[in-house]
Each structure stands twice: as C-alpha cells, then as structure tokens.
Design an enzyme around this catalytic site. Structure first.
Site, short mmCIF file in Angstrom:
data_model
loop_
_atom_site.label_atom_id
_atom_site.label_comp_id
_atom_site.label_asym_id
_atom_site.label_seq_id
_atom_site.Cartn_x
_atom_site.Cartn_y
_atom_site.Cartn_z
N ASP A 55 -4.29 4.55 4.54
CA ASP A 55 -3.17 4.57 3.74
C ASP A 55 -3.19 5.89 2.87
O ASP A 55 -2.30 6.27 2.09
CB ASP A 55 -2.69 3.48 2.67
N HIS B 121 -12.09 -1.07 2.09
CA HIS B 121 -11.49 -1.99 2.94
C HIS B 121 -12.41 -3.06 3.19
O HIS B 121 -13.41 -3.09 2.80
CB HIS B 121 -11.39 -1.17 4.39
#
Ligand code: CMC
Length: 445
Positions: free
Chosen positions: A374, A316
C-alpha cells in the site's frame, strides 16, 4: 505443559505433555509442499478437553490451499507456483485470473475463451442503476461497494446454488466482470456524471479507465501506460493467501452463504485501515506530513507507545522482509510519473524520504517493519487521477478473483466444515436473576 517433538517410524508427530495430569498426547505433523510444518490439532479438544488459544491466528493454519504461497522471511510471493514479479512483468491480469481460478496458465485459446466469457458479464442489471440512487452522493465508495455487491444476490438467482459447480463458476465470472463496472459507477455517482456502460473490446484495465474517465460528450482515448500500470497493480493485489478479507470470505462461505454475500463480507473486511484501507490512509498520512522536514516528528510519533499513530504502508503480519509487491510498485510508480511528465510530486518526495529514514531507524529495523504494497499504490492512483476514496475500491476489484478462487477451493474441499472458533470465557460465572422490582438503585460513580 511442555512440548517436545518426536518421530515415529511411519509418520512424524508432536508430543504434548500435560504437566497437570502427566498425560502425553501425540499430534500428527502435516507437511505442505512448502512452508512450515503444521501440527494437526483437529482432535485436540476431543482428546484433551482443552482449546488452543490464538487470537489473531498468528500460529493457526485455517485450511489447506493450493493457490498462493508466501514466505514472509524471504519476501517471496507465488501464485500457483509463479513468482509475483515474473507475473507482474510478463503476464496480464486476465491471465492471472485464469491461473488463480483454474490452477494453470491458459493456452491462447483458453485465454481468449475466458476473456470472452468474463466480458459477457460486464454489464449490470439495469435495475441496479436505480439501486445506486438510494445512496447519498457523498457516500464512501466502499460503503456503496458493500451494498451493491451484496445486492447482486437479489439480481442473479441463477448463480447462487453453491452445490452446482456451473453456478459457482458463473457467479465467479460475474463478480470478476462486474466489480470494475460497480467501482466506476460508484465514482460517477459521487461526481454526478452519467454512468458509462462497459466496452468489451477493451481489456480489463482499459475498460475500467474508460468507464471511470470518459463521458458521453467527448471522445476518450485510454493512456496505454496508465492501463499497463493499472493492470500490473491488479496482478499484484489479486490474491494473498489467508489474509483478513479472504478468511472472512471463507468463513462467511463456510455456512453455505451465496457467493455475492460472501464477497460483500470480504469487501467490508478489506475496508479497514489495517488491511486494504491502508492505501487510502497512506495518502492521507503523506498529505498530513506535508513536508519532508516534518517526517522526523511523524516517525517519533509512530515509535511512541502512548500514541496510536502508525506509519501507514509499513509492516505486515507475514512479511518480515521487503514486501515483494512494494518493490514492483516502486518501479511502476516512477514509470507512471515519468510518462505523465510529473517531475515534482511532493508526496513522492515525502514517501521516498520517509522510507529512507524508517529503514535506517532501529525501531523499524528491530521490528522488521518494511514498506508494504500500500505504500506506493496510492501515489500511482493519485497520479492516474483516481480519487483517494476509491483506492481501496480498486484493491477490492483486484482481490475479487482471489476471493472467488479461495471460495471455490473451500467448497470443493471434502474436509470443509462450518468455521466455528471457540473462546476463553472471562465473564461472569452463572448467577441468579433478580427481578427488576427487587433490584436496588444503581450507584453512579
Ligand atoms: N508503525 C509503527 N509501528 C508499527 C507498525 C507501523 N506501521 N506496524 C507494526 N508496528 C509495531 C507495533 O506497534 C508492534 O510493536 P510492539 O511489539 O512494541 O507492541 C510491532 O510493530 C508488531 O506489530 P503488530 O501490530 O503486533 O503486528 P501485526 O502483524 O498484528 O500487524 C499490520 C500488521 C499490517 C496490521 C501493522 O503492521 C500495521 O498496522 N501497519 C500499518 C497499516 C498497513 O500498512 N496495513 C497494510 C498491510 S499490507 C496490505 C494488506 O495486506 O492489506
């Protein structure tokens, strides 16, 4: 140029010295209520005739915001000051929508009024049913979402005056209310079933499941465990400060574009596999891995600089620690599989083992690559019977409230200007035009 921090009695500044000219520039240092200090470079070009250069905006704050705070080092995510895990556990999606839009938790009356106000807008203009027919049945539902949401501006002229706060709020309610209807219609269109009209006696998540999975021939009862899990997923995805799609919405809106056009732009940005498209990509990757014994090969590929393959659902831009949303989802994932009586889900086995191997691997440890939101959401969606191509659509449904909250905040910000970055030009310098008939034949190599 060299940089050294300096302090004045009344305010903190950052001194920047141009070693070419020996000139020094004092830049104000701004302080948020939390998070790193911010060096104000708004007058930098006017004073120095230099641009700052920051592709990917890794060191750039693009706006002032009061909505969502992330501390990526500690794995903290707060909506209007409330920790995400507390909201996921104790709140519900419509309450979170109210919180993001209005800044405070609602009273029971305010919540009731808000839910009634939103549900008033769940239906689509009937003409939009025909609009769907323009798409091929095998269109990707995200393509349908971009098209249909953009088309809302052609149907709801009475909420496109962005200078009118009432128009802005009606457009915001419409978008939050109509997104699940559009998403479910995109699904029904693909499978050739009739569209199912919304039911306003159901809550937000229940209504979506009803529109997705019911049909006119049979009675349909919403599974409360699935509705609760979906509600939680919606909360977890509702906002995430200045990510790519939100920045896209703000940038599109900064020119004065109408809200439906701005949200369509956000959906387009979300679609990419580096952003919201990752949930679909995770499931495709787990399916491709196929067996726990193949994991080491895929991990090896992810570490190979010459191979474009990346572990989807890992890493991320902001979190350099566990994504707090992934922790909640991991728990939810097991709850959903248990309640559905799914004992053996091979994809979950692969996901758990992949996570274990990656978290012990030096490459992932040194680059601080942890599972993100996700990683688990796709497995939950799959267990719920939601088709893979609809995963990112659900992300868009959830993120709509964040987009509209950020868009409203931007418009109400007195310092707001049209977003207009500059560039470092590396192309040809000015040259003389040669008319076509005087140009020689190009030599192909
Ligand atoms: N697998 C393997 N290597 C990776 C991965 C990954 N998933 N993610 C980052 N890296 C490596 C990357 O190759 C780079 O290595 P090096 O420094 O040797 O060049 C280093 O880690 C830093 O990566 P980056 O691309 O510079 O970092 P970024 O902040 O620009 O990218 C990201 C963040 C999310 C785009 C990236 O981690 C990624 O592509 N992850 C997979 C896609 C994904 O799961 N996206 C969902 C993000 S969370 C939901 C959302 O907010 O939309």
């Amino acid at each position: 140029m060299s940089k050294k921090p300096s302090k004045e009695a009344s305010r903190e500044t950052f001194t920047l010295t141009d070693n070419r000219s020996g000139k020094s520039y004092e830049l104000p240092v701004l302080k948020g209520t939390m998070g790193p200090d911010v060096v104000d470079v708004r007058k930098f070009y006017a004073d120095t005739k230099c641009f700052t250069f920051d592709p990917g905006y890794t060191s750039t704050g693009s706006c002032e915001s009061k909505i969502t705070f992330i501390d990526g080092e500690k794995g903290v995510l707060l909506y209007r000051g409330y920790p995400i895990d507390v909201l996921a556990e104790q709140s519900d999606f419509t309450e979170v929508c109210y919180l993001l839009l209005y800044g405070e938790l609602p009273s029971p009356e305010q919540k009731q009024k808000f839910e009634t106000g939103v549900s008033f807008h769940t239906m689509l203009h009937e003409q939009l049913n025909y609009f769907f027919r323009g798409f091929r049945r095998d269109s990707h539902p995200m393509a349908v979402m971009v098209g249909v949401v953009g088309a809302l501006s052609a149907f709801y002229h009475d909420s496109t005056d962005i200078t009118d706060p009432k128009h802005r709020m009606v457009a915001s309610y419409r978008l939050i209310a109509k997104m699940p209807t559009i998403a479910a219609m995109a699904h029904k269109y693909t499978i050739g079933q009739p569209f199912v009209y919304p039911r306003n006696d159901l809550n937000y998540a229940e209504n979506f499941l009803y529109m997705m999975f019911s049909n006119p021939c049979e009675e349909f009862v919403v599974n409360p465990v699935l509705a609760k899990a979906l509600d939680r997923i919606l909360i977890l995805h509702a906002d995430h400060e200045q990510n790519a799609s939100t920045s896209t919405v703000r940038l599109a809106g900064s020119s004065g574009a109408n809200p439906f056009a701005c949200i369509a732009a956000g959906i387009a940005s979300l679609w990419g596999p580096a952003h919201g498209g990752a949930n679909e990509a995770v499931l495709n990757m787990l399916t491709e891995i196929g067996d726990v014994k193949n994991i080491p090969d895929f991990v090896k590929r992810a570490k190979d600089k010459n191979d474009p393959f990346r572990l989807m659902g890992f890493g991320h831009r902001v979190y350099k620690n566990f994504d707090p949303r992934a922790r909640v989802l991991e728990k939810t994932c097991h709850e959903v599989l248990d309640s559905l009586g799914i004992k053996d889900e091979p994809l979950l086995d692969i996901a758990v083992e992949l996570e274990r191997i990656a978290l012990e691997d030096d490459y992932f440890i040194s680059k601080k690559l942890y599972p993100n939101v996700d990683f688990y959401s796709g497995i939950i969606f799959k267990a719920m019977g939601i088709p893979t191509s609809l995963f990112t659509v659900l992300f868009a449904v959830a993120r709509t409230v964040g987009w509209v909250a950020q868009w409203n905040e931007m418009i109400e910000d007195p310092s707001q200007k049209i977003g207009r970055p500059r560039q470092m030009f590396m192309g040809a310098t000015e040259r003389k035009y040669t008319p076509l008939h005087k140009r020689g034949r190009a030599v192909s190599s």
